[in-house]
Design a protein around this motif. Structure first.
Motif, mmCIF file in Angstrom:
data_model
loop_
_atom_site.group_PDB
_atom_site.id
_atom_site.type_symbol
_atom_site.label_atom_id
_atom_site.label_comp_id
_atom_site.label_asym_id
_atom_site.label_seq_id
_atom_site.Cartn_x
_atom_site.Cartn_y
_atom_site.Cartn_z
ATOM 1 N N GLY A 269 0.790 -1.228 0.000
ATOM 2 C CA GLY A 269 0.000 0.000 0.000
ATOM 3 C C GLY A 269 0.818 1.273 0.000
ATOM 4 O O GLY A 269 0.280 2.373 0.185
ATOM 5 N N ARG A 270 2.130 1.175 -0.233
ATOM 6 C CA ARG A 270 2.999 2.347 -0.230
ATOM 7 C C ARG A 270 3.314 2.791 -1.651
ATOM 8 O O ARG A 270 3.451 1.973 -2.552
ATOM 9 C CB ARG A 270 4.306 2.034 0.505
ATOM 10 C CG ARG A 270 4.123 1.667 1.969
ATOM 11 C CD ARG A 270 5.368 1.048 2.534
ATOM 12 N NE ARG A 270 5.697 -0.199 1.855
ATOM 13 C CZ ARG A 270 6.673 -1.017 2.214
ATOM 14 N NH1 ARG A 270 7.432 -0.714 3.242
ATOM 15 N NH2 ARG A 270 6.900 -2.131 1.553
ATOM 16 N N ASP A 271 3.464 4.099 -1.852
ATOM 17 C CA ASP A 271 3.887 4.609 -3.152
ATOM 18 C C ASP A 271 5.201 3.941 -3.529
ATOM 19 O O ASP A 271 6.144 3.891 -2.717
ATOM 20 C CB ASP A 271 4.084 6.123 -3.103
ATOM 21 C CG ASP A 271 2.770 6.882 -2.995
ATOM 22 O OD1 ASP A 271 1.712 6.235 -3.075
ATOM 23 O OD2 ASP A 271 2.812 8.108 -2.816
ATOM 24 N N ARG A 272 5.297 3.419 -4.765
ATOM 25 C CA ARG A 272 6.503 2.675 -5.143
ATOM 26 C C ARG A 272 7.017 3.020 -6.539
ATOM 27 O O ARG A 272 8.219 2.983 -6.783
ATOM 28 C CB ARG A 272 6.223 1.163 -5.067
ATOM 29 C CG ARG A 272 7.420 0.284 -5.353
ATOM 30 C CD ARG A 272 8.578 0.593 -4.419
ATOM 31 N NE ARG A 272 8.202 0.432 -3.034
ATOM 32 C CZ ARG A 272 8.929 0.859 -2.004
ATOM 33 N NH1 ARG A 272 10.078 1.490 -2.216
ATOM 34 N NH2 ARG A 272 8.512 0.669 -0.756
ATOM 35 N N VAL A 273 6.122 3.347 -7.467
ATOM 36 C CA VAL A 273 6.541 3.601 -8.850
ATOM 37 C C VAL A 273 5.849 4.852 -9.372
ATOM 38 O O VAL A 273 4.641 5.028 -9.177
ATOM 39 C CB VAL A 273 6.205 2.397 -9.761
ATOM 40 C CG1 VAL A 273 6.435 2.745 -11.233
ATOM 41 C CG2 VAL A 273 7.038 1.180 -9.377
ATOM 42 N N VAL A 274 6.612 5.711 -10.024
ATOM 43 C CA VAL A 274 6.041 6.868 -10.720
ATOM 44 C C VAL A 274 6.087 6.612 -12.217
ATOM 45 O O VAL A 274 7.120 6.212 -12.765
ATOM 46 C CB VAL A 274 6.791 8.167 -10.372
ATOM 47 C CG1 VAL A 274 6.381 9.292 -11.338
ATOM 48 C CG2 VAL A 274 6.492 8.595 -8.941
ATOM 49 N N TYR A 275 4.955 6.841 -12.852
ATOM 50 C CA TYR A 275 4.823 6.741 -14.304
ATOM 51 C C TYR A 275 4.779 8.153 -14.868
ATOM 52 O O TYR A 275 4.068 9.021 -14.359
ATOM 53 C CB TYR A 275 3.533 6.000 -14.640
ATOM 54 C CG TYR A 275 3.071 6.106 -16.073
ATOM 55 C CD1 TYR A 275 3.662 5.323 -17.071
ATOM 56 C CD2 TYR A 275 2.027 6.969 -16.427
ATOM 57 C CE1 TYR A 275 3.221 5.411 -18.381
ATOM 58 C CE2 TYR A 275 1.584 7.050 -17.729
ATOM 59 C CZ TYR A 275 2.180 6.279 -18.713
ATOM 60 O OH TYR A 275 1.745 6.361 -20.008
ATOM 61 N N ALA A 276 5.572 8.397 -15.901
ATOM 62 C CA ALA A 276 5.573 9.705 -16.554
ATOM 63 C C ALA A 276 5.447 9.511 -18.055
ATOM 64 O O ALA A 276 6.202 8.729 -18.646
ATOM 65 C CB ALA A 276 6.854 10.476 -16.218
ATOM 66 N N GLU A 277 4.498 10.212 -18.655
ATOM 67 C CA GLU A 277 4.237 10.081 -20.085
ATOM 68 C C GLU A 277 4.596 11.373 -20.784
ATOM 69 O O GLU A 277 4.089 12.453 -20.440
ATOM 70 C CB GLU A 277 2.773 9.732 -20.328
ATOM 71 C CG GLU A 277 2.429 9.569 -21.801
ATOM 72 C CD GLU A 277 0.990 9.182 -22.020
ATOM 73 O OE1 GLU A 277 0.512 9.277 -23.158
ATOM 74 O OE2 GLU A 277 0.324 8.792 -21.020
ATOM 75 N N PHE A 278 5.448 11.277 -21.788
ATOM 76 C CA PHE A 278 5.904 12.440 -22.528
ATOM 77 C C PHE A 278 4.824 12.871 -23.503
ATOM 78 O O PHE A 278 4.232 12.067 -24.208
ATOM 79 C CB PHE A 278 7.184 12.086 -23.286
ATOM 80 C CG PHE A 278 7.746 13.206 -24.109
ATOM 81 C CD1 PHE A 278 7.999 14.451 -23.542
ATOM 82 C CD2 PHE A 278 8.040 13.007 -25.464
ATOM 83 C CE1 PHE A 278 8.540 15.472 -24.309
ATOM 84 C CE2 PHE A 278 8.559 14.040 -26.218
ATOM 85 C CZ PHE A 278 8.817 15.265 -25.639
ATOM 86 N N SER A 279 4.560 14.178 -23.561
ATOM 87 C CA SER A 279 3.535 14.696 -24.453
ATOM 88 C C SER A 279 4.130 15.846 -25.264
ATOM 89 O O SER A 279 4.611 16.831 -24.709
ATOM 90 C CB SER A 279 2.333 15.201 -23.653
ATOM 91 O OG SER A 279 1.360 15.752 -24.507
ATOM 92 N N MET A 280 4.129 15.678 -26.608
ATOM 93 C CA MET A 280 4.627 16.743 -27.476
ATOM 94 C C MET A 280 3.717 17.970 -27.341
ATOM 95 O O MET A 280 2.493 17.867 -27.366
ATOM 96 C CB MET A 280 4.640 16.261 -28.933
ATOM 97 C CG MET A 280 5.628 15.154 -29.200
ATOM 98 S SD MET A 280 7.348 15.702 -29.107
ATOM 99 C CE MET A 280 7.445 16.677 -30.601
ATOM 100 N N ARG A 281 4.327 19.141 -27.189
ATOM 101 C CA ARG A 281 3.534 20.364 -27.069
ATOM 102 C C ARG A 281 3.861 21.304 -28.223
ATOM 103 O O ARG A 281 4.935 21.259 -28.766
ATOM 104 C CB ARG A 281 3.847 21.055 -25.740
ATOM 105 C CG ARG A 281 3.352 20.280 -24.532
ATOM 106 C CD ARG A 281 3.651 21.008 -23.241
ATOM 107 N NE ARG A 281 5.088 21.125 -23.001
ATOM 108 C CZ ARG A 281 5.623 21.780 -21.981
ATOM 109 N NH1 ARG A 281 4.843 22.397 -21.127
ATOM 110 N NH2 ARG A 281 6.922 21.823 -21.818
#
Length: 281
Positions: A269-281
């Motif tokens: 139940g602990r924060d373990r992984v961050v997901y980051a998605e690249f978005s062209m601007r």
């Protein structure tokens, strides 16, 4: 001495050294020493050890009593159902890291691309890279590490698990600079210096450079956030293991650079992984 007497002795010694799970460790060390399954110790509990076996077992208990990690003594750690060789050159893979692989494989189901390029930064024992290559066989996978000694272990683990991985030596993302990737995954050093000094004695047997992420533990995430746009393909993605209390801080670093983010929790139940998605601007 008979096996049941030896196990009682080993458990007492480990308890005196304040080793958690002392009976479990005593059992595993003897089964490892004899080349038996653990349950066989109890089927053969009246068997008498030879002098040589007894002396060798004593040496193993002494090492564990000195708080050498059990995995280094056994030279093995399981990760994602695969067997990994580990020694003092690399960080011991943790079960908590498996959530990163599980999430990556979930994203795989929705991937329509025939060719996927995945880079594992700070690969250490190669656990992430090897597991990815094992389960996502059509992907092109590389692993990077600053330590040439760690890469020796990673290469061995890839060979043992018949995984196709390319290994590159260098600092963090420097070995992949100038290339574009569909995925970057990483379990970088993220323990703050002050916290590291307070951890269990076994931690100090593992390579510090694989654990400590400077004063606040965020240095590698900050570096990656600043450079990620130049390393990823359009719609490229990142999965990063983090400390349990770093979710918000790491998300903010990437959001400032124009990434969409999400935190995944481990089975505790602990924060373990961050997901980051690249978005062209």
């Amino acid at each position: 001495m008979k096996i049941f007497e030896v196990l009682q002795w080993g458990e007492r010694r480990l308890k005196e050294a304040e080793v958690e799970n002392s009976r479990w460790d005593a059992d595993l060390l003897l089964s490892f020493d004899l080349g038996w399954r653990r349950e066989q110790l109890y089927l053969e509990r009246e068997t008498v050890l030879s002098d040589e076996q007894w002396k060798h077992y004593q040496s193993l208990i002494a090492r564990r009593s000195a708080r050498e990690p059990l995995q280094y003594i056994l030279r093995n750690q399981e990760f994602m159902g695969l067997s990994f060789y580990v020694d003092e050159r690399v960080l011991i893979p943790r079960a908590d890291s498996e959530i990163l692989i599980e999430k990556l494989l979930e994203f795989r189901k929705s991937s329509a691309k025939a060719e996927i390029r995945i880079a594992d930064l700070c690969t250490g024992s190669g656990a992430l890279a090897v597991a990815i290559a094992h389960f996502w066989t059509e992907a092109f996978v590389i692993g990077t590490d600053l330590s040439s000694a760690a890469l020796e272990v990673a290469r061995y683990n890839a060979q043992q698990n018949k995984a196709q991985v390319e290994w590159r030596e260098g600092d963090f993302f420097e070995p992949i600079r100038g290339e574009r990737w569909d995925w970057i995954v990483t379990n970088p050093p993220y323990i703050p210096e002050k916290e590291h000094r307070l951890l269990a004695p076994e931690i100090f047997k593992e390579p510090e450079m694989a654990l400590v992420g400077a004063e606040n533990g965020l240095i590698f995430y900050r570096r990656l956030a600043e450079e990620a746009a130049s390393l990823l393909k359009p719609e490229g993605r990142i999965l990063m293991e983090i400390g349990w209390d770093q979710g918000q801080a790491v998300q903010e670093l990437f959001q400032k650079q124009g990434f969409r983010t999400q935190v995944f929790r481990d089975y505790g139940g602990r924060d373990r992984v961050v997901y980051a998605e690249f978005s062209m601007r």
